[in-house]
Design an enzyme around this catalytic site. Structure first.
Site, short mmCIF file in Angstrom:
data_model
loop_
_atom_site.label_atom_id
_atom_site.label_comp_id
_atom_site.label_asym_id
_atom_site.label_seq_id
_atom_site.Cartn_x
_atom_site.Cartn_y
_atom_site.Cartn_z
N GLY A 14 0.81 -1.20 0.00
CA GLY A 14 0.00 0.00 0.00
C GLY A 14 0.85 1.25 0.00
O GLY A 14 1.93 1.27 0.57
N THR A 15 0.35 2.27 -0.71
CA THR A 15 0.96 3.60 -0.71
C THR A 15 1.96 3.79 -1.85
O THR A 15 2.68 2.88 -2.23
CB THR A 15 1.68 3.92 0.61
OG1 THR A 15 0.75 3.90 1.67
CG2 THR A 15 2.32 5.29 0.59
N THR A 16 1.96 5.01 -2.37
CA THR A 16 3.06 5.48 -3.19
C THR A 16 3.42 6.88 -2.72
O THR A 16 2.54 7.73 -2.61
CB THR A 16 2.69 5.53 -4.68
OG1 THR A 16 2.20 4.25 -5.10
CG2 THR A 16 3.89 5.91 -5.53
#
Length: 217
Positions: A14-16
């Protein structure tokens, strides 16, 4: 190493987030999606934090761990200013966080961090930190999270040394947009900040939409 631990990898899903060094400052950007397994738990997750007037930080990984570190470093930055009358230099902040993380290496904070800051002596600085305190000063760009491979592809292809902040903002948006198209754990919009001699500027959704329109018109 902790990076090979399966539990650590699970938290890193998850996440960038991206950070870009420009000739007149730093650009930071993140997506807004928070996930719990296959569930989109939050579509307005805050992953970009202002630490003081001249420094900001992005977070990826375990939300509770990351928020705890944000509180710690924000308090330390405030104490530094009260004691000295000056803002804490970005490299000092990064080193302090590195020491905190390394001190907890046997029970690590499950995070990845990017710190961007500006001071009158050293200018604009960009740092990345891993879960056990590994600290790197970045001279061009960096990215974290599950969407980072796609973001890195765009950054590698289009980053130019000494690019302006205006071009850096567009590149940050382009790399985040590409990552959100390919990574199921990233999405739901972009948060964007610039740190330069004038301080930290957090961009509104409307301002980011205007920049996106310039990029994709």
């Amino acid at each position: 190493m902790i990076a090979n631990n399966d539990q650590y990898k699970e938290y890193m899903k998850g996440t960038t987030t991206v950070g870009i060094v420009c000739n007149d400052g730093i650009v930071l950007a993140t997506d807004k999606r928070a996930t719990m397994g296959n569930l989109i738990a939050d579509k307005e997750a805050k992953k970009l934090y202002k630490i003081d007037d001249y420094m900001a930080m992005t977070i990826a990984g375990s939300v509770g761990d990351a928020q705890s570190l944000v509180r710690i470093i924000s308090a330390e930055a405030n104490l530094y200013k009260l004691r000295t009358g000056n803002n804490i230099p970005p490299h000092s902040c990064a080193m302090l966080l590195s020491n905190v993380l390394h001190g907890s290496r046997h029970f690590p904070f499950l995070i990845q961090l990017i710190i961007g800051g500006y001071d009158t002596i050293h200018g604009a600085k960009l740092f990345s930190l891993d879960a056990v305190g590994g600290l790197n000063e970045e001279t061009s760009f960096t990215a974290t999270g599950s969407g980072s491979p796609t973001a890195f592809g765009v950054l590698e292809e289009e980053y130019k040394k000494d690019m302006t902040i205006n071009k850096g903002k567009l590149l940050a948006i382009k790399s985040l947009t590409a990552a959100m198209k390919r990574d199921a754990f990233s999405g739901n919009g972009i948060s964007l900040a610039v740190i330069d001699k004038n301080g930290v500027k957090i961009y509104s959704d409307e301002e980011i939409e205007e920049l996106s329109n310039i990029l994709y018109k």
